[in-house]
Scaffold this active site. Structure first.
Site, short mmCIF file in Angstrom:
data_model
loop_
_atom_site.label_atom_id
_atom_site.label_comp_id
_atom_site.label_asym_id
_atom_site.label_seq_id
_atom_site.Cartn_x
_atom_site.Cartn_y
_atom_site.Cartn_z
N CYS A 138 0.78 -1.22 -0.02
CA CYS A 138 -0.13 0.00 -0.04
C CYS A 138 1.00 1.21 -0.10
O CYS A 138 2.04 1.12 0.32
CB CYS A 138 -0.84 0.14 1.18
SG CYS A 138 -1.70 -1.45 1.42
N ARG A 161 1.92 1.91 -5.93
CA ARG A 161 2.10 1.02 -4.82
C ARG A 161 0.95 0.10 -4.88
O ARG A 161 0.90 -1.00 -3.84
CB ARG A 161 2.45 1.61 -3.68
CG ARG A 161 3.79 2.27 -3.60
CD ARG A 161 4.03 2.93 -2.33
NE ARG A 161 4.42 1.87 -1.50
CZ ARG A 161 5.60 1.66 -1.02
NH1 ARG A 161 6.61 2.19 -1.29
NH2 ARG A 161 5.66 0.72 0.00
N TRP A 202 -3.61 -2.29 -2.38
CA TRP A 202 -3.54 -3.39 -3.04
C TRP A 202 -3.62 -4.70 -2.34
O TRP A 202 -3.01 -4.79 -1.53
CB TRP A 202 -2.17 -3.47 -3.85
CG TRP A 202 -1.92 -4.49 -4.71
CD1 TRP A 202 -1.86 -4.19 -6.09
CD2 TRP A 202 -1.20 -5.67 -4.52
NE1 TRP A 202 -1.72 -5.48 -6.96
CE2 TRP A 202 -1.12 -6.40 -5.84
CE3 TRP A 202 -1.03 -6.59 -3.50
CZ2 TRP A 202 -0.79 -7.55 -6.14
CZ3 TRP A 202 -0.37 -7.68 -3.57
CH2 TRP A 202 -0.40 -8.32 -4.94
N ASN A 262 0.34 -0.25 6.40
CA ASN A 262 0.98 -0.94 5.05
C ASN A 262 1.47 -2.07 5.83
O ASN A 262 2.58 -1.78 6.70
CB ASN A 262 2.04 0.00 4.35
CG ASN A 262 2.87 -0.74 3.32
OD1 ASN A 262 2.55 -2.01 3.03
ND2 ASN A 262 3.71 0.03 2.73
N GLY A 263 1.34 -3.36 5.66
CA GLY A 263 2.00 -4.59 6.17
C GLY A 263 0.88 -5.46 6.40
O GLY A 263 -0.04 -5.68 5.85
N GLU A 315 13.07 -11.62 -19.60
CA GLU A 315 12.59 -10.43 -19.35
C GLU A 315 11.59 -9.80 -20.47
O GLU A 315 10.47 -9.17 -19.91
CB GLU A 315 13.82 -9.48 -18.97
CG GLU A 315 13.36 -7.91 -18.96
CD GLU A 315 12.64 -7.43 -17.77
OE1 GLU A 315 12.21 -8.57 -16.65
OE2 GLU A 315 12.17 -6.40 -17.53
N LYS A 317 7.65 -8.82 -19.63
CA LYS A 317 7.20 -7.45 -19.91
C LYS A 317 6.05 -7.79 -20.55
O LYS A 317 4.79 -7.05 -20.29
CB LYS A 317 8.16 -6.88 -20.58
CG LYS A 317 9.28 -6.01 -20.08
CD LYS A 317 8.97 -5.14 -19.17
CE LYS A 317 8.61 -5.25 -17.83
NZ LYS A 317 9.91 -5.38 -16.95
N GLU A 322 2.95 -9.09 -18.37
CA GLU A 322 2.54 -8.42 -16.99
C GLU A 322 1.73 -7.22 -17.58
O GLU A 322 0.78 -6.63 -16.71
CB GLU A 322 3.59 -8.04 -16.29
CG GLU A 322 4.65 -6.85 -16.75
CD GLU A 322 5.84 -6.66 -15.55
OE1 GLU A 322 5.33 -6.75 -14.51
OE2 GLU A 322 6.85 -6.21 -16.24
N HIS A 344 13.24 -29.13 -26.40
CA HIS A 344 13.19 -30.03 -25.15
C HIS A 344 11.81 -29.87 -24.75
O HIS A 344 11.49 -30.05 -23.50
CB HIS A 344 14.24 -30.06 -24.18
CG HIS A 344 15.53 -30.02 -24.65
ND1 HIS A 344 16.05 -31.20 -24.87
CD2 HIS A 344 16.58 -29.62 -25.15
CE1 HIS A 344 17.27 -31.38 -25.48
NE2 HIS A 344 17.41 -30.15 -25.57
N LYS A 354 3.68 -1.96 -7.65
CA LYS A 354 5.21 -1.77 -7.87
C LYS A 354 5.92 -2.41 -6.89
O LYS A 354 7.12 -2.79 -7.13
CB LYS A 354 5.22 -0.18 -8.10
CG LYS A 354 6.68 0.17 -8.33
CD LYS A 354 6.68 0.17 -9.89
CE LYS A 354 8.45 0.57 -10.42
NZ LYS A 354 8.68 -0.15 -11.45
C1 F6R Z 1 8.37 -6.21 -13.24
C2 F6R Z 1 8.75 -5.82 -11.84
C3 F6R Z 1 8.84 -6.79 -10.71
C4 F6R Z 1 10.16 -6.10 -10.06
C5 F6R Z 1 10.02 -7.03 -8.82
C6 F6R Z 1 11.28 -6.64 -7.73
O1 F6R Z 1 8.19 -5.37 -14.49
O2 F6R Z 1 9.18 -4.79 -11.97
O3 F6R Z 1 9.16 -7.93 -11.29
O4 F6R Z 1 11.37 -6.29 -10.50
O5 F6R Z 1 9.02 -7.00 -8.01
O6 F6R Z 1 11.06 -5.13 -7.41
P1 F6R Z 1 12.56 -4.48 -6.91
O7 F6R Z 1 13.39 -4.43 -7.92
O8 F6R Z 1 11.87 -3.05 -6.35
O9 F6R Z 1 12.82 -5.28 -5.79
#
Ligand code: F6R
Length: 634
Positions: free
Chosen positions: A20, A45, A92, A118-119, A507, A511, A514, A530, A629
């Site tokens: 949050c 967040r 969230w 938050n937690g 990656e 991308k 997500e 495989h 995020k």
């Molecule tokens: C994907 C993404 C997440 C973060 C992951 C770690 O686009 O952003 O997979 O990479 O949640 O986040 P950090 O780097 O903040 O520890």
């Protein structure tokens, strides 16, 4: 006396897992406007519901809405308040339904206490039973309401102390009984000029402005009001009265605050001319890469230099193994960094998911260096992996983008990315900046060992060219956009690359899935035979990376295997890797560069491809469903 059992069966957890954003304000201005402005900056967040509490005529007025912050803004506009004290929250949730009742702020059943949290309160079930026996009632499924009522219970019992505040004391008493994590901002109906905050395991930052004090889970919410911040530590409680504040331990021992000045350009958090933060951040990569390198090369030594490692060259020469830990995109960056350090510095590297490492009890030896990588510096699993490594006595370093974050503060040393704030939920510039720092680290460690002056010098020259080459690729975004349009309706994708392109394949797949909700998988190109080849059909395109002349023939034969099964091929290839005529359906050519930096260049087209596909599909690129995020819960 409150008897608590610190065991909570998993099935009883209903709605206590969340990430949050919280903001609190006490000053001379109208609180609601300032709070909602801050909340908008924290929406990344969490964005399933939000709420605001203000102090009005001796009452705590709580407004909550399901959906985006704009719903809350509209509701608050209809009933404007004059209050100069308030708290707010964007949520969230991963468990439990999203309802107004479950949104924050929560209010105690006696109406005395309201808070944002938050937690996770792990022992909420036991506390709730106790509170029910004392007559408290509950209207939500949240652990936060339990904590709110627990503070109200202590507040009702507490006598007015000779010194200090009864309100702050009741917050302290309540959280002494709590198992779990929290970043809190609390208001009391009897205290029109007071706000209390506390932190354990979830970030909480105090903003010290002119005649105003703010609390927030992220500096992004504070910087438009003040650059002066205090990062609270676990186990600290802050009591704000008027424009003064005091920080103390749970045992009421005073703590001298350390005020930091954050260097944050407020316009970095604005969209400007871009439609989405993700696109803006893709285009910001040249500057982010320049910032990662700025002042960090020593040309006469042909090496990189880092100010914050807190390790001598001798210490670093003794390192005989490096363990890299991270989550998500940062974990993909670690796979590339592994490749770079092993190739250029010849130090064995292992990469672990932070969430696995912390429970695995992997044997390490005393010369192992543990490095964690985290954009936010707050990801709970990465933080826990760091703490576990420290507990076992290993030297720890962090690569993070967030100055003053918990991971930055708790590691023994580290490297800041200086990529600027990343707001889009899908990481882009933070990822390539981690790759750049990985290449510089490989150079630095290599030059402490066997790498020659000339090889070092070639690498320095190669890395310095990268920002301009990235700029060149972004100028071809219209071509990538038209490729994206052709594939918008597909439901499955494969991403295939060898060696340093394998993490980029992972990656690329992440991308795409997500932000566009298309199923995508990344594999080493040769692994395709495989199993994943079974997916190949007219309906499942493959994105190949062909960037190394040495392995080009092998990649070409993998492409031919896909073509033979009617699979469409999009290729990201280097200018020096020509392909047989007609093999690829679509191609994006990236400029030749030093091998260590090819992963950076190859990332850009796939970021843009995912972005344009998601936009074509009408997806909310910056706030993809089910994601947040900063993942500050397990
Ligand atoms: C994907 C993404 C997440 C973060 C992951 C770690 O686009 O952003 O997979 O990479 O949640 O986040 P950090 O780097 O903040 O520890």
């Amino acid at each position: 006396m409150l008897l608590l059992h610190y065991y909570l069966p998993q099935k009883l957890i209903k709605d206590n897992q969340k990430m949050c954003g919280i903001v609190g304000y006490l000053g001379k201005q109208n609180a609601a406007g300032i709070l909602l402005e801050g909340l908008k900056r924290l929406e990344y967040r969490g964005y399933d519901s939000s709420g605001l509490a203000v102090f009005e005529d001796g009452n705590l007025i709580v407004t909550r809405r399901v959906g985006r912050v704009k719903e809350l803004v509209a509701a608050v506009k209809k009933a404007p308040s004059q209050s100069s004290l308030g708290i707010c929250h964007t949520r969230w949730a991963t468990h439990g339904v999203v309802t107004e009742q479950n949104a924050h702020p929560q209010l105690s059943s006696d109406g005395k206490i309201t808070l944002v949290h938050n937690g996770v309160i792990e022992n909420y079930n036991t506390i709730q039973k106790f509170l029910i026996s004392k007559g408290y009632t509950f209207s939500s499924e949240t652990d936060t309401e339990v904590l709110c009522n627990l503070i109200a219970y202590h507040y009702a019992k507490e006598k007015e102390p000779k010194e200090g505040s009864r309100f702050a004391q009741s917050v302290r008493k309540a959280i002494l009984h709590v198992e779990g994590t929290y970043g809190l901002a609390v208001l009391c109906a009897d205290c029109p000029n007071e706000m209390v905050g506390a932190r354990h395991g979830s970030p909480l930052i105090l903003g010290v402005g002119r005649e105003e004090i703010l609390l927030a889970s992220d500096v992004a919410a504070l910087v438009s009001r003040t650059p002066e911040v205090v990062y609270l530590n676990d186990g600290e409680v802050v009591q704000i009265v008027g424009t003064d504040f005091t920080i103390s331990t749970l045992d009421s021992e005073d703590i001298k605050p350390i005020i930091n000045t954050v260097d944050w350009d407020i316009s970095e958090g604005e969209l400007g001319d871009f439609d989405h933060f993700m696109l803006k951040e893709i285009f910001e990569q040249p500057e982010a890469l320049e910032n990662a390198m700025r002042g960090r090369f020593s040309l006469d030594q042909s090496t990189a230099k880092f100010g914050g490692l807190n390790l001598t060259p001798q210490d670093l020469r003794q390192v005989d193994r490096i363990l890299l830990c991270a989550c998500g995109t940062a974990w993909h960056a670690c796979l590339t960094i592994e490749f770079l350090i092993e190739k250029y510095a010849r130090i064995p590297v292992e990469v672990e998911y932070a969430s696995e490492f912390r429970y695995r009890n992997a044997p390490l030896d005393k010369n192992t260096l543990v490095m964690v990588v985290s954009q936010s510096g707050e990801t709970i699993d990465t933080l826990a992996a760091l703490q576990e490594s420290k507990r076992k006595g290993y030297t720890t370093l962090a690569i993070t983008n967030t100055v003053g974050s918990t991971i930055a503060r708790e590691s023994d040393g580290g490297i800041y990315q200086h990529a600027g704030p990343e707001i889009g939920v899908a990481s882009t510039k933070a990822f390539t900046s981690q790759l750049m720092i990985g290449a510089m680290l490989a150079l630095f460690l290599g030059r402490l060992r066997d790498m020659s002056f000339n090889d070092g010098s070639e690498l320095v020259t190669g890395l310095k060219k990268i920002p301009d080459l990235v700029r060149e690729i972004t100028q071809h975004c219209a071509q990538i956009k038209s490729i994206a349009k052709k594939y918008t309706k597909k439901q499955d994708f494969l991403f295939l690359g060898r060696l340093s392109m394998f993490p980029i394949a992972l990656e690329g797949a992440l991308k795409l899935k997500e932000i566009s909700y298309i199923h995508a998988e990344g594999y080493p190109a040769a692994e395709m035979k495989h199993g994943p080849i079974a997916l190949v059909s007219e309906e499942c395109p493959s994105v190949f990376f062909a960037t190394e002349p040495d392995t080009l023939a092998k990649v070409v034969s993998n492409m031919q295997e896909v073509k033979a099964r009617k699979g469409q091929i999009i290729v990201v290839r280097s200018a020096n890797c020509p392909l047989p005529e007609g093999l690829a359906d679509d191609e994006v050519i990236i400029p030749e560069c030093h091998q260590a930096a090819t992963p950076i260049l190859a990332s850009i087209p796939v970021q843009l491809l995912s972005y344009y596909i998601a936009v074509e599909r009408g997806c909310d690129v910056d706030k993809p469903r089910n994601l947040a995020k900063s993942v500050t819960v397990e």
